[in-house]
Write a protein that holds these residues in place. Sequence first.
Motif, PDB file in Angstrom:
ATOM      1  N   PHE A 242       0.831  -1.209   0.000  1.00 33.10           N
ATOM      2  CA  PHE A 242       0.000   0.000   0.000  1.00 33.10           C
ATOM      3  C   PHE A 242       0.865   1.258   0.000  1.00 33.10           C
ATOM      4  O   PHE A 242       0.547   2.247  -0.670  1.00 33.10           O
ATOM      5  CB  PHE A 242      -0.944   0.004   1.205  1.00 33.10           C
ATOM      6  N   TYR A 243       1.949   1.236   0.768  1.00 35.48           N
ATOM      7  CA  TYR A 243       2.844   2.394   0.811  1.00 35.48           C
ATOM      8  C   TYR A 243       3.460   2.641  -0.567  1.00 35.48           C
ATOM      9  O   TYR A 243       3.530   3.784  -1.039  1.00 35.48           O
ATOM     10  CB  TYR A 243       3.946   2.166   1.844  1.00 35.48           C
ATOM     11  N   THR A 246       0.785   4.148  -2.836  1.00 38.38           N
ATOM     12  CA  THR A 246       0.473   5.553  -2.543  1.00 38.38           C
ATOM     13  C   THR A 246       1.581   6.483  -3.033  1.00 38.38           C
ATOM     14  O   THR A 246       1.316   7.546  -3.585  1.00 38.38           O
ATOM     15  CB  THR A 246       0.261   5.764  -1.030  1.00 38.38           C
ATOM     16  N   SER A 250       1.344   9.252  -6.030  1.00 35.10           N
ATOM     17  CA  SER A 250       1.791  10.620  -5.773  1.00 35.10           C
ATOM     18  C   SER A 250       2.805  11.078  -6.824  1.00 35.10           C
ATOM     19  O   SER A 250       2.760  12.222  -7.283  1.00 35.10           O
ATOM     20  CB  SER A 250       2.411  10.710  -4.376  1.00 35.10           C
ATOM     21  N   LYS A 258      -4.495  16.914  -6.583  1.00 33.25           N
ATOM     22  CA  LYS A 258      -3.471  16.884  -5.552  1.00 33.25           C
ATOM     23  C   LYS A 258      -3.561  18.073  -4.604  1.00 33.25           C
ATOM     24  O   LYS A 258      -3.261  17.962  -3.418  1.00 33.25           O
ATOM     25  CB  LYS A 258      -2.095  16.833  -6.207  1.00 33.25           C
ATOM     26  N   TRP A 265      -3.708  12.876   1.601  1.00 33.51           N
ATOM     27  CA  TRP A 265      -2.800  11.891   1.001  1.00 33.51           C
ATOM     28  C   TRP A 265      -1.540  11.710   1.843  1.00 33.51           C
ATOM     29  O   TRP A 265      -1.059  10.595   2.056  1.00 33.51           O
ATOM     30  CB  TRP A 265      -2.440  12.319  -0.416  1.00 33.51           C
ATOM     31  N   ILE A 268      -2.355   9.614   4.866  1.00 29.16           N
ATOM     32  CA  ILE A 268      -2.454   8.186   4.526  1.00 29.16           C
ATOM     33  C   ILE A 268      -1.067   7.568   4.405  1.00 29.16           C
ATOM     34  O   ILE A 268      -0.787   6.490   4.941  1.00 29.16           O
ATOM     35  CB  ILE A 268      -3.253   7.994   3.215  1.00 29.16           C
ATOM     36  N   ILE A 269      -0.166   8.263   3.694  1.00 26.78           N
ATOM     37  CA  ILE A 269       1.187   7.747   3.481  1.00 26.78           C
ATOM     38  C   ILE A 269       1.894   7.520   4.812  1.00 26.78           C
ATOM     39  O   ILE A 269       2.466   6.442   5.069  1.00 26.78           O
ATOM     40  CB  ILE A 269       2.004   8.715   2.592  1.00 26.78           C
TER      41      ILE A 269
END
Length: 301
Positions: A242-243, A246, A250, A258, A265, A268-269
């Motif tokens: 997931f990382y 993401t 980005s 953005k 965002w 989340i990261i």
Amino acid sequence: MITSQLSVFFMLIYMLEFLTITGQSSLIVIVLGREWVQTQRLPPVDMILTSLGICRFCQLWSSMLHNFGSHFHLNYNFWCFGIIWQFTNILSFWLTSLLAVFYCVKVSFFSHPIFLWMKWRIVRWVPQLLLGSLLVSCVSTIFSATSYYIIIQFISMKDFPRNSTMLERLEAFLWDFSTLRKVVVLVIPFLLFLASTVLLMALLSRHLKQMKDLHTGRPISSREAHSAALRSLGIFLILFTFYFLTVLVSILDVLFNKESWFWAWEAIIYALVSIHSTLLMLSSAKLKRVLKARFWSLEAA
């Protein structure tokens, strides 16, 4: 108005995550660094964890300074913090993949001579592999900074009408090349991490199945340890995947606006980074022992 309130909310979440990860990284470096000073040596896994802790600490600070500098349009060269973040982000990917490869080689049980040779050698290779990860990150970041500088020069040359079309094409080519390089330099360590983790999970699953089928005299705690290790690896795999996705989204700047969802965002990261750091700490017996001692001391107080 609602968008502004959401931005403030996610900004606060981001700051809480910043403080959490900074504390986690500091604890890793302090505990393992103190052991290195006392014993004058450090096991290979602890070398990688210490390097990752230092890397995450620098990554968080450069991220915070760059994000707030660009968001509030502060009057300083915040782009340099973006370059530092890019360097530490690439390095963290390589260090995480190195940790996965190390565990895979040390824990797996293959009888092939090449694999046995690697298993015997990898402990000695860790310092060189750490240095190699550092060099790859440095070279990639230098390319990125150089490309950024050239693009800025092209933008400033647009004031001249002559050959403006050619300059725009060169600028577009450089942007595409820079984006491709950023993706490739992250995809390679991610694939190493993915292959190592999946292979290790498959081997642990097979070994656990054999233990259950053969009804060996192994204690139940041994099977529980294998099951716990398998669950931890699965969580590691999901979180890091997931990382990676993401960060990839980005970089490619797709799927969303953005500007509107920037802080969401970022939250989340770094939520994924925080959980990943917590699992890394719990996977180390030394760090887990320190955490338990801190917990009991706080509870006693």
